[in-house]
Design a protein around this motif. Structure first.
Motif, PDB file in Angstrom:
ATOM      1  N   VAL A  48       0.856  -1.177   0.000  1.00 27.32           N
ATOM      2  CA  VAL A  48       0.000   0.000   0.000  1.00 27.32           C
ATOM      3  C   VAL A  48       0.895   1.230   0.000  1.00 27.32           C
ATOM      4  O   VAL A  48       1.721   1.405   0.903  1.00 27.32           O
ATOM      5  N   ILE A  49       0.719   2.066  -1.026  1.00 28.46           N
ATOM      6  CA  ILE A  49       1.454   3.333  -1.101  1.00 28.46           C
ATOM      7  C   ILE A  49       0.415   4.441  -1.224  1.00 28.46           C
ATOM      8  O   ILE A  49      -0.332   4.495  -2.198  1.00 28.46           O
ATOM      9  N   HIS A  50       0.339   5.296  -0.201  1.00 25.38           N
ATOM     10  CA  HIS A  50      -0.551   6.457  -0.208  1.00 25.38           C
ATOM     11  C   HIS A  50       0.327   7.677  -0.012  1.00 25.38           C
ATOM     12  O   HIS A  50       1.030   7.774   0.992  1.00 25.38           O
ATOM     13  N   ILE A  51       0.281   8.586  -0.959  1.00 21.55           N
ATOM     14  CA  ILE A  51       1.139   9.769  -0.896  1.00 21.55           C
ATOM     15  C   ILE A  51       0.281  10.999  -0.665  1.00 21.55           C
ATOM     16  O   ILE A  51      -0.732  11.199  -1.325  1.00 21.55           O
ATOM     17  N   LEU A  52       0.679  11.812   0.278  1.00 21.34           N
ATOM     18  CA  LEU A  52       0.084  13.101   0.497  1.00 21.34           C
ATOM     19  C   LEU A  52       1.168  14.018   1.029  1.00 21.34           C
ATOM     20  O   LEU A  52       2.254  13.561   1.386  1.00 21.34           O
ATOM     21  N   THR A  53       0.875  15.275   1.061  1.00 21.28           N
ATOM     22  CA  THR A  53       1.825  16.220   1.639  1.00 21.28           C
ATOM     23  C   THR A  53       1.050  17.257   2.426  1.00 21.28           C
ATOM     24  O   THR A  53      -0.058  17.607   2.069  1.00 21.28           O
TER      25      THR A  53
END
Length: 176
Positions: free
Chosen positions: A165-170
């Motif tokens: 699982v790869i979830h990207i946010l900033t």
């Protein structure tokens, strides 16, 4: 008398049926952007197709989606720009991979956009349309949106398969 009336009628009809030879000017144009997803030179397929990673392991994607926003068209010679207002679009490999919108007619030679959501909208999950939290792209009401999601399974050490699982946010915009 009838002859004169017929000539006048023909002249009037002739003037009303003439068209201006100028081309019709468009005030806006429809832009359609299509997104194609490629992994190792092959079209991305979800659920079933395994892709070899540089490490030699394999990865089978099951979900891939992300936000496109802040779309801007620019003419680099004149400096004229057009920003697509409220342009937040969810691109989903299992669904919508195409977006359409209107742009003022003009000459543009540069297109730019963000992957993700800008500061103004990121921390407000009370949204509609593609930003609707029911699209499964929100962390929580406090942390904002997932900008990009990649999920699936990968083969770890021979045939042991595990979830990936790869979830990207900033939230670089937050004051720390």
């Amino acid at each position: 008398m009838m002859k004169n009336l017929a000539i006048i009628l023909l002249v009037v009809l002739g003037f009303t049926s003439c068209k201006d030879d100028e081309e019709e000017m468009f005030t806006s144009i429809q832009v359609n952007l299509e997104f194609a997803h490629v992994l190792n030179g092959e079209a991305l397929e979800l659920d079933g197709k395994a892709y070899n990673l540089p490490s030699g392991e394999s990865f089978t994607p099951s979900k891939f989606k992300y936000y496109i926003s802040n779309i801007t068209f620019e003419n680099s010679e004149t400096g004229n720009t057009y920003f697509v207002a409220d342009g937040y679009y969810l691109i989903d490999e299992a669904g919508k991979k195409e977006i359409t919108f209107e742009v003022p007619a003009g000459s543009y030679d540069k297109l730019s956009y963000y992957v993700g959501i800008d500061k103004e909208r990121n921390l407000s999950t009370d949204q509609v349309g593609d930003l609707d939290p029911s699209n499964d792209m929100v962390w929580s009401w406090k942390t904002g949106y997932k900008f990009l999601v990649l999920e699936g399974e990968w083969e770890y050490e021979s045939s042991d398969r595990r979830g990936l699982v790869i979830h990207i946010l900033t939230n670089v915009w937050k004051n720390l």
